[in-house]
Design a protein around this motif. Structure first.
Motif, short mmCIF file in Angstrom:
data_model
loop_
_atom_site.label_atom_id
_atom_site.label_comp_id
_atom_site.label_asym_id
_atom_site.label_seq_id
_atom_site.Cartn_x
_atom_site.Cartn_y
_atom_site.Cartn_z
N ARG A 91 31.48 -1.07 77.78
CA ARG A 91 30.01 -1.89 76.94
C ARG A 91 30.02 -2.11 76.27
NH1 ARG A 91 24.25 -0.98 77.47
NH2 ARG A 91 22.89 -1.67 75.24
N ALA A 92 31.07 -2.19 75.12
CA ALA A 92 30.37 -3.12 73.12
C ALA A 92 31.43 -4.07 73.82
CB ALA A 92 31.20 -1.64 72.28
N GLN A 93 32.19 -4.26 74.13
CA GLN A 93 33.31 -4.84 74.92
C GLN A 93 32.24 -6.21 75.37
OE1 GLN A 93 37.04 -5.01 76.34
NE2 GLN A 93 37.89 -7.05 75.93
N LEU A 99 28.85 -10.95 75.64
CA LEU A 99 27.56 -11.73 75.82
C LEU A 99 27.04 -12.49 75.26
CD1 LEU A 99 26.54 -9.49 78.50
CD2 LEU A 99 27.32 -11.68 79.04
N VAL A 100 27.07 -11.80 73.76
CA VAL A 100 26.64 -12.16 72.50
C VAL A 100 27.03 -13.44 72.25
CG1 VAL A 100 26.60 -11.89 70.35
CG2 VAL A 100 26.37 -9.74 72.14
N GLY A 147 30.42 -23.24 70.99
CA GLY A 147 30.99 -22.23 70.48
C GLY A 147 30.88 -21.19 69.92
N SER A 148 30.03 -20.11 70.18
CA SER A 148 29.76 -19.58 68.85
C SER A 148 30.07 -19.41 67.11
CB SER A 148 29.75 -17.82 69.03
OG SER A 148 31.25 -17.30 69.11
N ALA A 149 31.00 -20.58 66.94
CA ALA A 149 31.66 -20.43 65.70
C ALA A 149 30.65 -22.09 65.03
CB ALA A 149 32.86 -20.39 65.72
N VAL A 165 24.41 -6.02 67.88
CA VAL A 165 25.36 -5.39 66.40
C VAL A 165 26.62 -5.74 66.57
CG1 VAL A 165 25.16 -4.91 64.36
CG2 VAL A 165 22.84 -5.21 65.78
N GLU A 166 27.43 -5.14 66.62
CA GLU A 166 28.84 -5.50 67.46
C GLU A 166 29.45 -6.56 67.59
OE1 GLU A 166 30.41 -1.25 67.74
OE2 GLU A 166 29.67 -0.60 65.22
N GLY A 167 28.26 -7.05 68.69
CA GLY A 167 28.85 -7.88 68.85
C GLY A 167 28.99 -9.82 68.04
N LEU A 168 27.41 -8.78 67.16
CA LEU A 168 26.87 -10.18 66.42
C LEU A 168 28.04 -10.35 65.34
CD1 LEU A 168 25.10 -12.94 65.17
CD2 LEU A 168 23.63 -10.98 64.86
#
Length: 121
Positions: free
Chosen positions: A13-15, A20-21, A32-34, A66-69
């Motif tokens: 789930r975390a991955q 998704l984040v 990209g997110s970066a 939060v950990e995804g972010l």
């Protein structure tokens, strides 16, 4: 809209949430997110993530989000002065599943309640 089979079928789930984040951050910028995160923060910034635990564990900001972010921030080379996850009560953060002490530090961030550390404008 069809679901992504890599995310929907994931046993981690975390991955899946982290994926998704990252996609959401990228979609918000059109890149990209970066790219987005690097425009918002400098590598030397201390970054605070305010979560909301008032509604309780089932309805509050999840640890996975939060950990995804945090993962996206670290992958972009940001938060070198630290990433702090905070809310008003340490007990609410704990009840929501947020790690404390060295366990949080090992995950790349600190968790603090303002009831323990105080706050200022």
């Amino acid at each position: 809209m069809a679901s992504d089979p890599d995310v929907a079928g994931s046993r981690d789930r975390a991955q899946a949430v982290g994926t998704l984040v990252g996609r959401a951050l990228g979609a918000a910028d059109g890149g990209g997110s970066a790219d987005l995160l690097s425009r918002l923060f400098r590598p030397t910034d201390r970054i605070g993530i305010k979560v909301n635990m008032l509604a309780g564990p089932g309805l509050s900001t999840s640890v996975d989000v939060v950990e995804g972010l945090v993962g996206a921030l670290r992958a972009a080379g940001l938060g070198s002065r630290g990433i702090v996850v905070f809310d008003r009560l340490a007990s609410e953060l704990s009840a929501g599943g947020y790690p404390a002490g060295s366990e949080a530090t090992d995950r790349g961030y600190r968790v603090v309640g303002t009831d323990e550390t105080g706050y200022s404008t």
